[in-house]
Design a protein around this motif. Structure first.
Motif, PDB file in Angstrom:
ATOM      1  N   MET A  43      21.049  11.037  16.045  1.00 12.20           N
ATOM      2  CA  MET A  43      21.390   9.983  15.088  1.00 12.20           C
ATOM      3  C   MET A  43      20.327   9.887  14.001  1.00 12.20           C
ATOM      4  O   MET A  43      20.647   9.777  12.804  1.00 12.20           O
ATOM      5  N   SER A  60      33.046   1.859  14.756  1.00 10.12           N
ATOM      6  CA  SER A  60      32.284   0.668  14.359  1.00 10.12           C
ATOM      7  C   SER A  60      32.713   0.143  12.988  1.00 10.12           C
ATOM      8  O   SER A  60      32.478  -1.027  12.667  1.00 10.12           O
ATOM      9  N   SER A  96      31.262   4.855  22.445  1.00  8.08           N
ATOM     10  CA  SER A  96      30.034   5.587  22.771  1.00  8.08           C
ATOM     11  C   SER A  96      29.585   6.512  21.648  1.00  8.08           C
ATOM     12  O   SER A  96      28.572   7.187  21.773  1.00  8.08           O
ATOM     13  N   TYR A  97      30.323   6.530  20.530  1.00 10.85           N
ATOM     14  CA  TYR A  97      30.004   7.490  19.472  1.00 10.85           C
ATOM     15  C   TYR A  97      30.195   6.882  18.082  1.00 10.85           C
ATOM     16  O   TYR A  97      30.832   5.850  17.909  1.00 10.85           O
ATOM     17  N   GLU A  98      29.624   7.589  17.100  1.00 10.54           N
ATOM     18  CA  GLU A  98      29.841   7.278  15.693  1.00 10.54           C
ATOM     19  C   GLU A  98      30.310   8.552  14.997  1.00 10.54           C
ATOM     20  O   GLU A  98      29.913   9.664  15.375  1.00 10.54           O
ATOM     21  N   GLN A 139      26.953  11.086  19.650  1.00  9.93           N
ATOM     22  CA  GLN A 139      26.852  10.083  20.708  1.00  9.93           C
ATOM     23  C   GLN A 139      25.761   9.069  20.354  1.00  9.93           C
ATOM     24  O   GLN A 139      24.656   9.444  19.959  1.00  9.93           O
ATOM     25  N   LYS A 140      26.052   7.795  20.519  1.00  8.66           N
ATOM     26  CA  LYS A 140      25.068   6.756  20.215  1.00  8.66           C
ATOM     27  C   LYS A 140      23.806   6.906  21.063  1.00  8.66           C
ATOM     28  O   LYS A 140      22.706   6.572  20.625  1.00  8.66           O
ATOM     29  N   GLU A 141      23.996   7.399  22.280  1.00  7.86           N
ATOM     30  CA  GLU A 141      22.855   7.577  23.184  1.00  7.86           C
ATOM     31  C   GLU A 141      21.906   8.665  22.706  1.00  7.86           C
ATOM     32  O   GLU A 141      20.743   8.696  23.093  1.00  7.86           O
TER      33      GLU A 141
END
Length: 267
Positions: A219, A236, A247-249, A212-214
């Motif tokens: 990360m 992305s 919301s994710y990578e 999750q990017k958050e």
């Protein structure tokens, strides 16, 4: 004129035959590759204990933390272990998912008990004298997930699977969850290094995972400490405009040139 037309027709037929033969060879090669990949995945799932290859990977004792590791599978979990997984997931991930958590939690509950789900469980509170005995039992294949309840409290787990992504066999990490009190002691790095060894031993082309990017801590951990890259499969990279809203990578670490070309974006 007639002979010329016949000659041209024969030439076309020979040319078409060559193309058809090439297509047949290519198709055979594609099918053979797919079959080989499926055989790799099947062979990986046949292994009962993916950490049995070395007693060194059954114990972690560094930075004031002493824990033991044990393998498990999703369709063999006890009720107690299921509840533990659900509670730790909610504790660690609800804040990062926000409003998406209610839906995501249901998905994770189904995923965690699937027959394909493989686990590394982290336990504390087992004396070293018991550990040596347990290690021998594990290697002999005499234990199962049910023994977790009798050997000390769980403090974390890794959920992983062997799957195919972009015609490439990969080990996909579904979850790496640790209780806050055992974080920051090198355990997460140790577990990911173990996961990478498991991938190597089972001839996977890469390790992949979703973050999750958050979750800025995760990360940073995967990209800066573990040297993972954003995959070409990540939103992305697939479409930057859609990726902005995602919301994710999807991250990966590849182990050969074919996997690198397919799954990893060097840029």
């Amino acid at each position: 004129m007639e002979s010329k037309r016949l000659h041209a027709s024969c030439s076309r037929n020979i040319g078409n035959d060559s193309v058809n033969k090439l297509k047949m060879v290519t198709r055979r090669e594609i099918l053979a590759k797919k079959k080989a990949i499926q055989e790799l995945i099947k062979a990986a799932y046949v292994v009962k204990d993916h950490i049995a290859f070395s007693p060194l990977f059954h114990h972690y004792d560094r930075n004031g933390l002493s824990v033991n590791l044990e393998s498990g599978r999703g369709d063999k979990l006890s009720v107690t272990v299921k509840n533990y997984i659900q509670n730790l997931l909610k504790q660690n991930m609800e804040g990062h998912y926000g409003s998406e958590w209610l839906v995501e939690e249901k998905v994770k509950r189904r995923e965690m008990v699937a027959p394909e789900a493989r686990y590394i469980f982290v336990q504390e509170g087992i004396a070293n004298t018991n550990f040596n005995k347990k290690t021998m039992e594990l290697i002999a294949g005499k234990t199962s997930t049910s023994c977790l309840e009798n050997n000390g409290p769980l403090v974390g787990f890794v959920h992983y699977r062997f799957i195919v992504e972009e015609d490439m066999p990969v080990l996909y990490v579904y979850e790496l969850q640790l209780e806050p009190r055992v974080q920051g002691k090198g355990l997460g790095k140790f577990l990911m290094q173990l996961i990478e060894l498991i991938a190597h031993k089972n001839r996977m082309g890469a390790v992949m995972l979703t973050v999750q990017k958050e979750n800025l801590f995760a990360m940073n951990f995967y990209i800066n400490k573990m040297r993972y890259n954003i995959s070409t499969m990540s939103p992305s990279k697939v479409n930057p405009m859609i990726g902005i809203e995602s919301s994710y990578e999807i991250l990966c670490k590849t182990f050969n040139e074919e996997a690198k070309t397919t799954l990893e974006d060097p840029g």
